[in-house]
Scaffold this motif. Sequence first.
Motif, PDB file in Angstrom:
ATOM      1  N   ARG A  14     -39.267  41.281 -37.278  1.00  0.00           N
ATOM      2  CA  ARG A  14     -38.105  40.332 -36.746  1.00  0.00           C
ATOM      3  C   ARG A  14     -36.881  40.687 -37.237  1.00  0.00           C
ATOM      4  O   ARG A  14     -35.648  40.420 -36.712  1.00  0.00           O
ATOM      5  CB  ARG A  14     -38.574  38.797 -37.362  1.00  0.00           C
ATOM      6  CG  ARG A  14     -38.613  37.888 -36.370  1.00  0.00           C
ATOM      7  CD  ARG A  14     -38.552  36.375 -37.241  1.00  0.00           C
ATOM      8  NE  ARG A  14     -37.189  36.118 -37.743  1.00  0.00           N
ATOM      9  CZ  ARG A  14     -36.974  35.744 -38.843  1.00  0.00           C
ATOM     10  NH1 ARG A  14     -37.608  36.212 -39.889  1.00  0.00           N
ATOM     11  NH2 ARG A  14     -35.467  35.485 -39.102  1.00  0.00           N
ATOM     12  N   LEU A  17     -35.171  43.781 -36.108  1.00  0.00           N
ATOM     13  CA  LEU A  17     -34.759  43.648 -34.651  1.00  0.00           C
ATOM     14  C   LEU A  17     -33.202  42.575 -34.905  1.00  0.00           C
ATOM     15  O   LEU A  17     -32.474  42.877 -34.101  1.00  0.00           O
ATOM     16  CB  LEU A  17     -35.497  42.693 -33.929  1.00  0.00           C
ATOM     17  CG  LEU A  17     -36.639  43.244 -32.837  1.00  0.00           C
ATOM     18  CD1 LEU A  17     -37.366  42.335 -32.169  1.00  0.00           C
ATOM     19  CD2 LEU A  17     -35.870  44.081 -32.041  1.00  0.00           C
ATOM     20  N   SER A  21     -29.463  43.834 -33.685  1.00  0.00           N
ATOM     21  CA  SER A  21     -29.014  42.897 -32.574  1.00  0.00           C
ATOM     22  C   SER A  21     -27.469  42.678 -33.057  1.00  0.00           C
ATOM     23  O   SER A  21     -26.796  42.315 -32.278  1.00  0.00           O
ATOM     24  CB  SER A  21     -29.613  41.452 -32.601  1.00  0.00           C
ATOM     25  OG  SER A  21     -31.047  41.516 -32.668  1.00  0.00           O
ATOM     26  N   ILE A  22     -27.413  42.430 -34.339  1.00  0.00           N
ATOM     27  CA  ILE A  22     -25.973  42.079 -34.906  1.00  0.00           C
ATOM     28  C   ILE A  22     -25.146  43.355 -34.943  1.00  0.00           C
ATOM     29  O   ILE A  22     -24.026  43.177 -34.320  1.00  0.00           O
ATOM     30  CB  ILE A  22     -26.303  41.399 -36.377  1.00  0.00           C
ATOM     31  CG1 ILE A  22     -26.978  40.202 -36.507  1.00  0.00           C
ATOM     32  CG2 ILE A  22     -24.814  41.657 -37.112  1.00  0.00           C
ATOM     33  CD1 ILE A  22     -27.298  39.776 -37.778  1.00  0.00           C
ATOM     34  N   MET A  24     -25.328  45.824 -32.769  1.00  0.00           N
ATOM     35  CA  MET A  24     -25.160  46.091 -31.416  1.00  0.00           C
ATOM     36  C   MET A  24     -23.718  45.328 -31.012  1.00  0.00           C
ATOM     37  O   MET A  24     -23.114  45.972 -30.015  1.00  0.00           O
ATOM     38  CB  MET A  24     -26.033  45.693 -30.323  1.00  0.00           C
ATOM     39  CG  MET A  24     -27.555  46.214 -30.648  1.00  0.00           C
ATOM     40  SD  MET A  24     -27.399  48.066 -30.102  1.00  0.00           S
ATOM     41  CE  MET A  24     -27.324  47.821 -28.312  1.00  0.00           C
ATOM     42  N   VAL A  25     -23.347  44.282 -31.075  1.00  0.00           N
ATOM     43  CA  VAL A  25     -22.034  43.367 -30.529  1.00  0.00           C
ATOM     44  C   VAL A  25     -21.190  43.457 -31.914  1.00  0.00           C
ATOM     45  O   VAL A  25     -20.072  43.066 -31.323  1.00  0.00           O
ATOM     46  CB  VAL A  25     -22.535  42.175 -30.402  1.00  0.00           C
ATOM     47  CG1 VAL A  25     -23.533  41.737 -29.099  1.00  0.00           C
ATOM     48  CG2 VAL A  25     -23.345  41.229 -31.360  1.00  0.00           C
ATOM     49  N   ASN A  26     -21.444  43.841 -32.950  1.00  0.00           N
ATOM     50  CA  ASN A  26     -20.200  44.023 -33.878  1.00  0.00           C
ATOM     51  C   ASN A  26     -20.007  45.517 -34.158  1.00  0.00           C
ATOM     52  O   ASN A  26     -20.959  46.296 -34.478  1.00  0.00           O
ATOM     53  CB  ASN A  26     -20.584  43.303 -35.083  1.00  0.00           C
ATOM     54  CG  ASN A  26     -20.588  41.869 -34.940  1.00  0.00           C
ATOM     55  OD1 ASN A  26     -19.638  41.336 -34.867  1.00  0.00           O
ATOM     56  ND2 ASN A  26     -21.735  41.119 -34.687  1.00  0.00           N
ATOM     57  N   MET A  33     -22.789  39.386 -44.615  1.00  0.00           N
ATOM     58  CA  MET A  33     -22.891  38.866 -43.413  1.00  0.00           C
ATOM     59  C   MET A  33     -24.180  38.838 -42.648  1.00  0.00           C
ATOM     60  O   MET A  33     -24.779  37.989 -42.237  1.00  0.00           O
ATOM     61  CB  MET A  33     -21.944  39.755 -42.389  1.00  0.00           C
ATOM     62  CG  MET A  33     -22.026  39.241 -40.968  1.00  0.00           C
ATOM     63  SD  MET A  33     -20.699  40.148 -40.186  1.00  0.00           S
ATOM     64  CE  MET A  33     -21.016  39.804 -38.380  1.00  0.00           C
ATOM     65  N   GLU A  36     -26.620  36.293 -44.503  1.00  0.00           N
ATOM     66  CA  GLU A  36     -26.084  34.895 -44.074  1.00  0.00           C
ATOM     67  C   GLU A  36     -26.923  34.572 -42.653  1.00  0.00           C
ATOM     68  O   GLU A  36     -27.456  33.836 -42.549  1.00  0.00           O
ATOM     69  CB  GLU A  36     -24.768  34.779 -44.228  1.00  0.00           C
ATOM     70  CG  GLU A  36     -24.421  34.313 -45.637  1.00  0.00           C
ATOM     71  CD  GLU A  36     -22.988  34.210 -45.536  1.00  0.00           C
ATOM     72  OE1 GLU A  36     -22.015  34.338 -44.677  1.00  0.00           O
ATOM     73  OE2 GLU A  36     -22.382  34.470 -46.954  1.00  0.00           O
ATOM     74  N   LEU A  37     -26.533  35.549 -41.912  1.00  0.00           N
ATOM     75  CA  LEU A  37     -27.055  35.299 -40.310  1.00  0.00           C
ATOM     76  C   LEU A  37     -28.430  35.350 -40.460  1.00  0.00           C
ATOM     77  O   LEU A  37     -29.114  34.519 -39.601  1.00  0.00           O
ATOM     78  CB  LEU A  37     -26.439  36.440 -39.440  1.00  0.00           C
ATOM     79  CG  LEU A  37     -24.926  36.117 -39.216  1.00  0.00           C
ATOM     80  CD1 LEU A  37     -24.345  37.407 -38.622  1.00  0.00           C
ATOM     81  CD2 LEU A  37     -24.867  35.094 -38.078  1.00  0.00           C
ATOM     82  N   LEU A  38     -28.971  36.161 -41.256  1.00  0.00           N
ATOM     83  CA  LEU A  38     -30.550  36.337 -40.951  1.00  0.00           C
ATOM     84  C   LEU A  38     -31.249  35.531 -41.730  1.00  0.00           C
ATOM     85  O   LEU A  38     -32.717  35.225 -41.635  1.00  0.00           O
ATOM     86  CB  LEU A  38     -30.972  37.952 -41.199  1.00  0.00           C
ATOM     87  CG  LEU A  38     -30.371  38.928 -40.096  1.00  0.00           C
ATOM     88  CD1 LEU A  38     -30.652  40.329 -40.482  1.00  0.00           C
ATOM     89  CD2 LEU A  38     -31.106  38.686 -38.936  1.00  0.00           C
ATOM     90  N   GLU A  39     -30.752  34.822 -42.997  1.00  0.00           N
ATOM     91  CA  GLU A  39     -31.298  33.975 -43.988  1.00  0.00           C
ATOM     92  C   GLU A  39     -32.334  34.637 -44.455  1.00  0.00           C
ATOM     93  O   GLU A  39     -33.569  34.056 -44.425  1.00  0.00           O
ATOM     94  CB  GLU A  39     -31.841  32.781 -43.330  1.00  0.00           C
ATOM     95  CG  GLU A  39     -30.416  31.904 -42.780  1.00  0.00           C
ATOM     96  CD  GLU A  39     -30.810  30.910 -41.807  1.00  0.00           C
ATOM     97  OE1 GLU A  39     -31.995  30.670 -41.597  1.00  0.00           O
ATOM     98  OE2 GLU A  39     -29.978  29.912 -41.327  1.00  0.00           O
ATOM     99  N   PHE A  83     -32.595  50.739 -29.319  1.00  0.00           N
ATOM    100  CA  PHE A  83     -32.718  49.353 -29.266  1.00  0.00           C
ATOM    101  C   PHE A  83     -32.780  49.197 -27.760  1.00  0.00           C
ATOM    102  O   PHE A  83     -33.795  48.203 -27.496  1.00  0.00           O
ATOM    103  CB  PHE A  83     -31.646  48.861 -30.048  1.00  0.00           C
ATOM    104  CG  PHE A  83     -31.584  47.326 -30.063  1.00  0.00           C
ATOM    105  CD1 PHE A  83     -32.498  46.643 -31.053  1.00  0.00           C
ATOM    106  CD2 PHE A  83     -30.715  46.555 -29.193  1.00  0.00           C
ATOM    107  CE1 PHE A  83     -32.410  45.228 -31.117  1.00  0.00           C
ATOM    108  CE2 PHE A  83     -30.769  45.193 -29.310  1.00  0.00           C
ATOM    109  CZ  PHE A  83     -31.382  44.440 -30.245  1.00  0.00           C
ATOM    110  N   ILE A  87     -35.961  46.749 -26.028  1.00  0.00           N
ATOM    111  CA  ILE A  87     -35.629  45.414 -25.312  1.00  0.00           C
ATOM    112  C   ILE A  87     -36.078  45.451 -24.042  1.00  0.00           C
ATOM    113  O   ILE A  87     -36.771  44.717 -23.440  1.00  0.00           O
ATOM    114  CB  ILE A  87     -34.321  45.296 -25.401  1.00  0.00           C
ATOM    115  CG1 ILE A  87     -33.671  44.937 -26.786  1.00  0.00           C
ATOM    116  CG2 ILE A  87     -33.869  43.685 -24.815  1.00  0.00           C
ATOM    117  CD1 ILE A  87     -34.353  43.886 -27.611  1.00  0.00           C
ATOM    118  N   LEU A  90     -39.632  45.403 -24.164  1.00  0.00           N
ATOM    119  CA  LEU A  90     -40.153  43.918 -24.428  1.00  0.00           C
ATOM    120  C   LEU A  90     -39.953  43.032 -23.158  1.00  0.00           C
ATOM    121  O   LEU A  90     -41.107  42.307 -22.974  1.00  0.00           O
ATOM    122  CB  LEU A  90     -39.299  43.469 -25.455  1.00  0.00           C
ATOM    123  CG  LEU A  90     -39.618  43.685 -26.960  1.00  0.00           C
ATOM    124  CD1 LEU A  90     -38.566  42.630 -27.745  1.00  0.00           C
ATOM    125  CD2 LEU A  90     -41.053  43.895 -27.152  1.00  0.00           C
TER     126      LEU A  90
END
Lengths: 98, 220
Positions: A14, A17, A21-22, A24-26, A33, A36-39, A83, A87, A90
């Motif tokens: 998890r 992935l 994912s983060i 891929m778009v940043n 960062m 915080e996003l993934l906790e 990646f 996807i 999946l």
Amino acid sequence: MSLITNINKVFDHRIRLGIMSILMVNEYADFNMLKELLEVTDGNLASHVKALEKAEYLEVEKQFIGRKPNTRYNATQLGKTEFKKHINALEKLIQKGT
Amino acid sequence: MARSIVLFYFVFQSTLDMESKDYLKDISEIKNLMNKSSRFISLSGLSGILAGIYALVGAAATYWLVMTYSNGTLYLDGWIFRTVLLILFAVAGLSILTGILLTTRKAKKNGEKIWDASSRRLILNFLIPLVAGGLYILIILNQQKYGQAGALMLIFYGLALVNASKFSIGDIRYLGYIQVILGLICALFPGYGFWLWVLGFGVMHIVYGAMMHFKYDVKK
């Protein structure tokens, strides 16, 4: 059976992935960062980052912002390609499954 | 040999069914993370509606002022012009304030941070066309070229929205296109500038704010 061949073992978690994912778009994301996003905890995140780094899916860049050390990551071309493959695999699995 | 293959197939099949649910969860989590990390989505639709209402009230006050005291023509000096400018700044200031307040509230409710990489990026990308346009308008006003200022404000505001839409709710892009088109019409027919402003900054904000409000805020 060929379905399973594109499922990438490196991504079989998890948090990994999530990291990809983060990225891929940043263009890049720093350690805090991601945290915080993934906790997740520091240690947990560090170990998954290391695994992705070892596979050469992401690059680590260490720098100083003022006096504070800052570690930031960006996805490599290889990482992005893998990646996407993962996807797609999946999504095919899900279509078969339902 | 054949039996073990069949057995393997069944085991494989059943784990596949079990896992496909997890994969579905994975995919939705991936999408969620991609959005959360790159877009600031807590923009409040309600603040759009309110900004539109302020603009309409401001426009009505301006209309009344100019009609009653200036026979329908706005001269570029005197107290009426200064009052109109004051109304303009009041509307802009109030809209920004309302936007910040309501967006902060919504971000808190969504568990999204108001000041993080994604909101900073959104504001930066919104401000680049807006500030460039604003400075340009000030320069041409300073050169006594007043005719196109109204059109340019609509155009640059629209471009700022289009640019910002990549880092927020994507729908803002269409509001941006509309403002750009209204601005171009305004450049062609400067005489209707006032009504195009009413349409762009007033009516369109209300319509769009309401659409955003019902699409994203009410459902949840």
